[in-house]
Design a protein around this motif. Sequence first.
Motif, PDB file in Angstrom:
ATOM      1  N   LEU A 138       6.484 -16.531 -10.806  1.00 46.46           N
ATOM      2  CA  LEU A 138       5.213 -16.260 -10.128  1.00 46.46           C
ATOM      3  C   LEU A 138       5.162 -14.789  -9.787  1.00 46.46           C
ATOM      4  O   LEU A 138       6.091 -14.260  -9.159  1.00 46.46           O
ATOM      5  N   ASN A 139       4.111 -14.121 -10.208  1.00 44.62           N
ATOM      6  CA  ASN A 139       3.930 -12.699  -9.904  1.00 44.62           C
ATOM      7  C   ASN A 139       2.576 -12.519  -9.234  1.00 44.62           C
ATOM      8  O   ASN A 139       1.534 -12.768  -9.846  1.00 44.62           O
ATOM      9  N   GLU A 140       2.601 -12.077  -7.976  1.00 46.12           N
ATOM     10  CA  GLU A 140       1.363 -11.869  -7.226  1.00 46.12           C
ATOM     11  C   GLU A 140       0.721 -10.520  -7.540  1.00 46.12           C
ATOM     12  O   GLU A 140      -0.401 -10.255  -7.118  1.00 46.12           O
ATOM     13  N   ASN A 141       1.446  -9.654  -8.250  1.00 43.96           N
ATOM     14  CA  ASN A 141       0.941  -8.317  -8.606  1.00 43.96           C
ATOM     15  C   ASN A 141       0.465  -7.548  -7.373  1.00 43.96           C
ATOM     16  O   ASN A 141      -0.657  -7.021  -7.318  1.00 43.96           O
ATOM     17  N   ILE A 142       1.351  -7.503  -6.370  1.00 42.79           N
ATOM     18  CA  ILE A 142       1.083  -6.770  -5.132  1.00 42.79           C
ATOM     19  C   ILE A 142       1.821  -5.440  -5.172  1.00 42.79           C
ATOM     20  O   ILE A 142       2.993  -5.385  -5.553  1.00 42.79           O
ATOM     21  N   GLN A 143       1.137  -4.387  -4.782  1.00 45.22           N
ATOM     22  CA  GLN A 143       1.734  -3.062  -4.744  1.00 45.22           C
ATOM     23  C   GLN A 143       1.254  -2.310  -3.501  1.00 45.22           C
ATOM     24  O   GLN A 143       0.154  -2.560  -3.002  1.00 45.22           O
ATOM     25  N   PRO A 144       2.065  -1.379  -2.992  1.00 42.24           N
ATOM     26  CA  PRO A 144       1.589  -0.533  -1.888  1.00 42.24           C
ATOM     27  C   PRO A 144       0.529   0.442  -2.382  1.00 42.24           C
ATOM     28  O   PRO A 144       0.580   0.910  -3.527  1.00 42.24           O
ATOM     29  N   LEU A 145      -0.420   0.741  -1.517  1.00 35.26           N
ATOM     30  CA  LEU A 145      -1.495   1.692  -1.826  1.00 35.26           C
ATOM     31  C   LEU A 145      -1.356   2.887  -0.885  1.00 35.26           C
ATOM     32  O   LEU A 145      -1.270   2.722   0.338  1.00 35.26           O
ATOM     33  N   TYR A 146      -1.329   4.074  -1.458  1.00 33.34           N
ATOM     34  CA  TYR A 146      -1.123   5.290  -0.666  1.00 33.34           C
ATOM     35  C   TYR A 146      -2.414   6.099  -0.600  1.00 33.34           C
ATOM     36  O   TYR A 146      -3.205   6.132  -1.560  1.00 33.34           O
ATOM     37  N   THR A 147      -2.636   6.737   0.540  1.00 36.71           N
ATOM     38  CA  THR A 147      -3.823   7.569   0.733  1.00 36.71           C
ATOM     39  C   THR A 147      -3.426   8.867   1.437  1.00 36.71           C
ATOM     40  O   THR A 147      -2.269   9.038   1.858  1.00 36.71           O
ATOM     41  N   LEU A 148      -4.373   9.743   1.586  1.00 30.91           N
ATOM     42  CA  LEU A 148      -4.154  11.005   2.310  1.00 30.91           C
ATOM     43  C   LEU A 148      -4.258  10.729   3.807  1.00 30.91           C
ATOM     44  O   LEU A 148      -5.210  11.130   4.474  1.00 30.91           O
ATOM     45  N   SER A 149      -3.240  10.034   4.325  1.00 33.41           N
ATOM     46  CA  SER A 149      -3.283   9.576   5.710  1.00 33.41           C
ATOM     47  C   SER A 149      -2.242  10.269   6.594  1.00 33.41           C
ATOM     48  O   SER A 149      -1.998   9.837   7.712  1.00 33.41           O
ATOM     49  N   GLY A 150      -1.621  11.331   6.070  1.00 30.36           N
ATOM     50  CA  GLY A 150      -0.670  12.087   6.871  1.00 30.36           C
ATOM     51  C   GLY A 150       0.692  11.443   6.993  1.00 30.36           C
ATOM     52  O   GLY A 150       1.465  11.781   7.885  1.00 30.36           O
ATOM     53  N   THR A 151       1.026  10.491   6.093  1.00 35.15           N
ATOM     54  CA  THR A 151       2.303   9.813   6.143  1.00 35.15           C
ATOM     55  C   THR A 151       2.768   9.487   4.733  1.00 35.15           C
ATOM     56  O   THR A 151       1.949   9.400   3.798  1.00 35.15           O
ATOM     57  N   LEU A 152       4.067   9.335   4.564  1.00 32.29           N
ATOM     58  CA  LEU A 152       4.622   8.952   3.264  1.00 32.29           C
ATOM     59  C   LEU A 152       4.593   7.446   3.051  1.00 32.29           C
ATOM     60  O   LEU A 152       4.883   6.960   1.967  1.00 32.29           O
ATOM     61  N   ALA A 153       4.272   6.708   4.108  1.00 35.08           N
ATOM     62  CA  ALA A 153       4.246   5.243   4.045  1.00 35.08           C
ATOM     63  C   ALA A 153       2.924   4.760   3.445  1.00 35.08           C
ATOM     64  O   ALA A 153       1.928   5.493   3.429  1.00 35.08           O
ATOM     65  N   PRO A 154       2.877   3.515   2.958  1.00 35.33           N
ATOM     66  CA  PRO A 154       1.642   2.990   2.378  1.00 35.33           C
ATOM     67  C   PRO A 154       0.519   2.891   3.418  1.00 35.33           C
ATOM     68  O   PRO A 154       0.761   2.643   4.599  1.00 35.33           O
ATOM     69  N   PHE A 155      -0.699   3.055   2.942  1.00 34.43           N
ATOM     70  CA  PHE A 155      -1.880   2.850   3.777  1.00 34.43           C
ATOM     71  C   PHE A 155      -2.128   1.348   3.958  1.00 34.43           C
ATOM     72  O   PHE A 155      -2.518   0.883   5.031  1.00 34.43           O
ATOM     73  N   LYS A 156      -1.890   0.591   2.878  1.00 31.91           N
ATOM     74  CA  LYS A 156      -2.053  -0.866   2.898  1.00 31.91           C
ATOM     75  C   LYS A 156      -1.385  -1.425   1.646  1.00 31.91           C
ATOM     76  O   LYS A 156      -0.833  -0.681   0.839  1.00 31.91           O
ATOM     77  N   PHE A 157      -1.473  -2.744   1.479  1.00 28.50           N
ATOM     78  CA  PHE A 157      -0.991  -3.394   0.265  1.00 28.50           C
ATOM     79  C   PHE A 157      -2.181  -4.011  -0.452  1.00 28.50           C
ATOM     80  O   PHE A 157      -3.117  -4.507   0.171  1.00 28.50           O
ATOM     81  N   THR A 158      -2.133  -3.981  -1.782  1.00 29.14           N
ATOM     82  CA  THR A 158      -3.280  -4.419  -2.556  1.00 29.14           C
ATOM     83  C   THR A 158      -2.836  -5.161  -3.802  1.00 29.14           C
ATOM     84  O   THR A 158      -1.682  -5.044  -4.240  1.00 29.14           O
TER      85      THR A 158
END
Length: 331
Positions: free
Chosen positions: A208-228
Amino acid sequence: MSYGAQTKFGIARQSVAGTAVTDATSFHAAAFTNEDVGLEVEELISQNLIGRFEEGAVYPGTNKIAGTIEMELTPRNLGIGLASVLNHSPVTVTSGSVKTYTFLPNTNDFSSFFCKAPFSIYKQFSDASSAELFYDCQFGQAEFVYATGAFVKGRLTVVGGTRSPTGVGSLAVTPDAADVARLFPWNVCSVSYGGVGLSNMSEITISLNENIQPLYTLSGTLAPFKFTRTAPRQVSVNATFYMTDRTFLNNFVTDTQARLLVTCINTRAAIQSGYYNLFTVDVPQAKITAFKPGASGPGEVSVPVRMRGVVDPSSFYALQATLMNTYAAGY
């Protein structure tokens, strides 16, 4: 120095996002064969030409928690594994001390930030007085591996999360002695296809593959903005079949879909009168995508089979898992 044999490893469902679990009794202490969950940091390397052969300046890039956990399946680690990847809120039926859980993949994202419910992961090596603690973890893939001469194995993939910078103190996270002895050897497994039992399949892997990945934005951090989600949910099957009849070949040629059901019942010891630890994976509409018989040498003809789980029009799911155990705390 540390021995892998003494590593403590646990997974816990979080009550709220953003807050790691730190209570030892909330963790499902998981027996495992290997794992590599940890922090991954991409490198950001300057591509400027600087008049030298060396690379340019190097900065830290995107951060994420990722890794794979592999285990020989037991009734308890199966529960937390199914909850983390399929659905954290299974349908539960109780009969005495026995609980039967039905896990269907979630039909909605957990929140606008998380695709799946957030989980915490605890990992401590034997020579350390404190442990690594990861929280808000997203589990994106699961595999169930059945093969002759082996215990049934599982593989969980973590695709994101957050690392606690200070870790956590040592916790009493130890696998249950009774649970680690209740495995599923290959001879308690059966496979049926189209309602007919198969005795000529030597190995099968359901993924089973949900095809979930972290999404990064210009939010001032190296961490993901959300998961998508980057693609539709995928259910795939890879198996090896000894060529004794033409059922699979005929269904492949005629593009016929049929139900694939793998059942494991550990009858070594009853968990209640008339009840045994049970684990099933049900693909209600398995479509054969590759079946190419060929002879290679003088021995038995074995054929690799590939299938894809498609949505069942009567129930609107492509995979369902059922687990029966007596774990009072859930899953």
